[in-house]
Design a protein around this motif. Structure first.
Motif, PDB file in Angstrom:
ATOM      1  N   ALA A 189       3.658  18.779 -11.469  1.00 51.09           N
ATOM      2  CA  ALA A 189       3.493  18.736 -10.012  1.00 51.09           C
ATOM      3  C   ALA A 189       4.767  18.236  -9.327  1.00 51.09           C
ATOM      4  N   THR A 190       5.468  17.282  -9.943  1.00 55.65           N
ATOM      5  CA  THR A 190       6.684  16.729  -9.355  1.00 55.65           C
ATOM      6  C   THR A 190       7.879  17.635  -9.612  1.00 55.65           C
ATOM      7  N   GLY A 191       7.988  18.187 -10.814  1.00 52.74           N
ATOM      8  CA  GLY A 191       9.084  19.101 -11.135  1.00 52.74           C
ATOM      9  C   GLY A 191      10.446  18.558 -10.758  1.00 52.74           C
ATOM     10  N   LEU A 192      11.208  19.335 -10.023  1.00 54.32           N
ATOM     11  CA  LEU A 192      12.556  18.944  -9.615  1.00 54.32           C
ATOM     12  C   LEU A 192      12.613  18.403  -8.183  1.00 54.32           C
ATOM     13  N   MET A 193      11.456  17.969  -7.677  1.00 56.26           N
ATOM     14  CA  MET A 193      11.442  17.377  -6.331  1.00 56.26           C
ATOM     15  C   MET A 193      12.414  16.206  -6.251  1.00 56.26           C
ATOM     16  N   TRP A 194      12.984  16.050  -5.081  1.00 60.89           N
ATOM     17  CA  TRP A 194      13.846  14.926  -4.721  1.00 60.89           C
ATOM     18  C   TRP A 194      15.212  14.941  -5.400  1.00 60.89           C
ATOM     19  N   ARG A 195      15.464  15.905  -6.280  1.00 60.53           N
ATOM     20  CA  ARG A 195      16.762  15.972  -6.962  1.00 60.53           C
ATOM     21  C   ARG A 195      17.791  16.497  -5.960  1.00 60.53           C
ATOM     22  N   LYS A 196      18.921  15.805  -5.841  1.00 61.45           N
ATOM     23  CA  LYS A 196      19.962  16.201  -4.893  1.00 61.45           C
ATOM     24  C   LYS A 196      21.029  17.075  -5.528  1.00 61.45           C
ATOM     25  N   GLN A 197      21.123  17.024  -6.855  1.00 58.72           N
ATOM     26  CA  GLN A 197      22.081  17.865  -7.571  1.00 58.72           C
ATOM     27  C   GLN A 197      21.605  18.035  -9.003  1.00 58.72           C
ATOM     28  N   ALA A 202       0.829  -1.209   0.000  1.00 59.62           N
ATOM     29  CA  ALA A 202       0.000   0.000   0.000  1.00 59.62           C
ATOM     30  C   ALA A 202       0.858   1.251   0.000  1.00 59.62           C
ATOM     31  N   ALA A 203       2.013   1.194   0.630  1.00 59.86           N
ATOM     32  CA  ALA A 203       2.896   2.359   0.709  1.00 59.86           C
ATOM     33  C   ALA A 203       3.796   2.502  -0.504  1.00 59.86           C
ATOM     34  N   ALA A 204       3.883   1.495  -1.360  1.00 62.18           N
ATOM     35  CA  ALA A 204       4.798   1.520  -2.508  1.00 62.18           C
ATOM     36  C   ALA A 204       4.633   2.758  -3.382  1.00 62.18           C
ATOM     37  N   PRO A 205       3.414   3.198  -3.726  1.00 64.01           N
ATOM     38  CA  PRO A 205       3.293   4.412  -4.545  1.00 64.01           C
ATOM     39  C   PRO A 205       3.914   5.628  -3.873  1.00 64.01           C
ATOM     40  N   ALA A 206       3.798   5.738  -2.552  1.00 62.61           N
ATOM     41  CA  ALA A 206       4.389   6.887  -1.856  1.00 62.61           C
ATOM     42  C   ALA A 206       5.903   6.861  -1.964  1.00 62.61           C
ATOM     43  N   PHE A 207       6.518   5.678  -1.840  1.00 56.62           N
ATOM     44  CA  PHE A 207       7.967   5.577  -1.965  1.00 56.62           C
ATOM     45  C   PHE A 207       8.401   5.938  -3.384  1.00 56.62           C
ATOM     46  N   ALA A 208       7.655   5.494  -4.378  1.00 58.63           N
ATOM     47  CA  ALA A 208       8.006   5.749  -5.775  1.00 58.63           C
ATOM     48  C   ALA A 208       8.001   7.239  -6.067  1.00 58.63           C
ATOM     49  N   GLN A 209       7.153   7.999  -5.393  1.00 54.35           N
ATOM     50  CA  GLN A 209       7.058   9.430  -5.638  1.00 54.35           C
ATOM     51  C   GLN A 209       8.291  10.178  -5.135  1.00 54.35           C
ATOM     52  N   GLU A 210       9.097   9.541  -4.324  1.00 58.30           N
ATOM     53  CA  GLU A 210      10.278  10.201  -3.794  1.00 58.30           C
ATOM     54  C   GLU A 210      11.485  10.056  -4.700  1.00 58.30           C
TER      55      GLU A 210
END
Length: 147
Positions: free
Chosen positions: A51-59, A13-21
């Motif tokens: 909506a996601t844009g550059l979220m989660w990008r570290k560099q 159930a949590a898999a989609p949330a992890f994938a969004q990161e």
């Protein structure tokens, strides 16, 4: 239900949330230019991509960015929830003219908006435009702006 099955059900159930990161790195790209400066921009077009844009990008390399393309001109507002890099956003008219530029802090919920309706927003590493003397009123060139 046994504990192992409950744990598996919760994990699935949590898999989609992890994938969004995960950062978006496989979007189509376009080459833009700001005077003599070249930009390799990923293109975000769909509601999910924008909506996601550059979220989660570290560099992000200095010559890269993300071009948000909207179906029609509206006042556009951006914030930095889940965005780990400080960015500068240029709000751009159909012909490539920069309307305004906003510096945005990482992981901030503060809204940064276009001064008038626009279809395009280009996000670059924070300070990219200022370091190159690129200001509102100047034009970007590239396929999205050729009509």
């Amino acid at each position: 239900m046994r504990p192992a099955r409950i744990a598996l059900a919760l994990l699935l159930a949590a898999a989609p949330a992890f994938a969004q990161e995960e950062p978006q790195t496989d979007l189509p790209r376009v080459e833009l230019s700001a005077g003599m400066h070249k930009i390799e921009a990923q293109i975000a077009r769909t509601p999910s991509q924008t909506a996601t844009g550059l979220m989660w990008r570290k560099q992000m390399p200095q010559h890269e960015g993300m071009l948000f393309v909207f179906p029609q001109a509206f006042p556009q507002c951006f914030w930095m929830k889940n965005t780990l890099l400080p960015l500068s956003a240029a709000f751009i008219e159909d012909d490539g003219t920069i309307v305004n530029i906003a510096d945005m802090q990482a992981q901030s919920l503060e809204s940064h908006c276009s001064l008038k309706p626009v279809r395009y927003v280009l996000e670059m590493n924070q300070g990219w435009f200022a370091k190159r003397g690129i200001k509102p009123g100047m034009k970007l060139a590239g396929p999205p702006f050729q009509r």
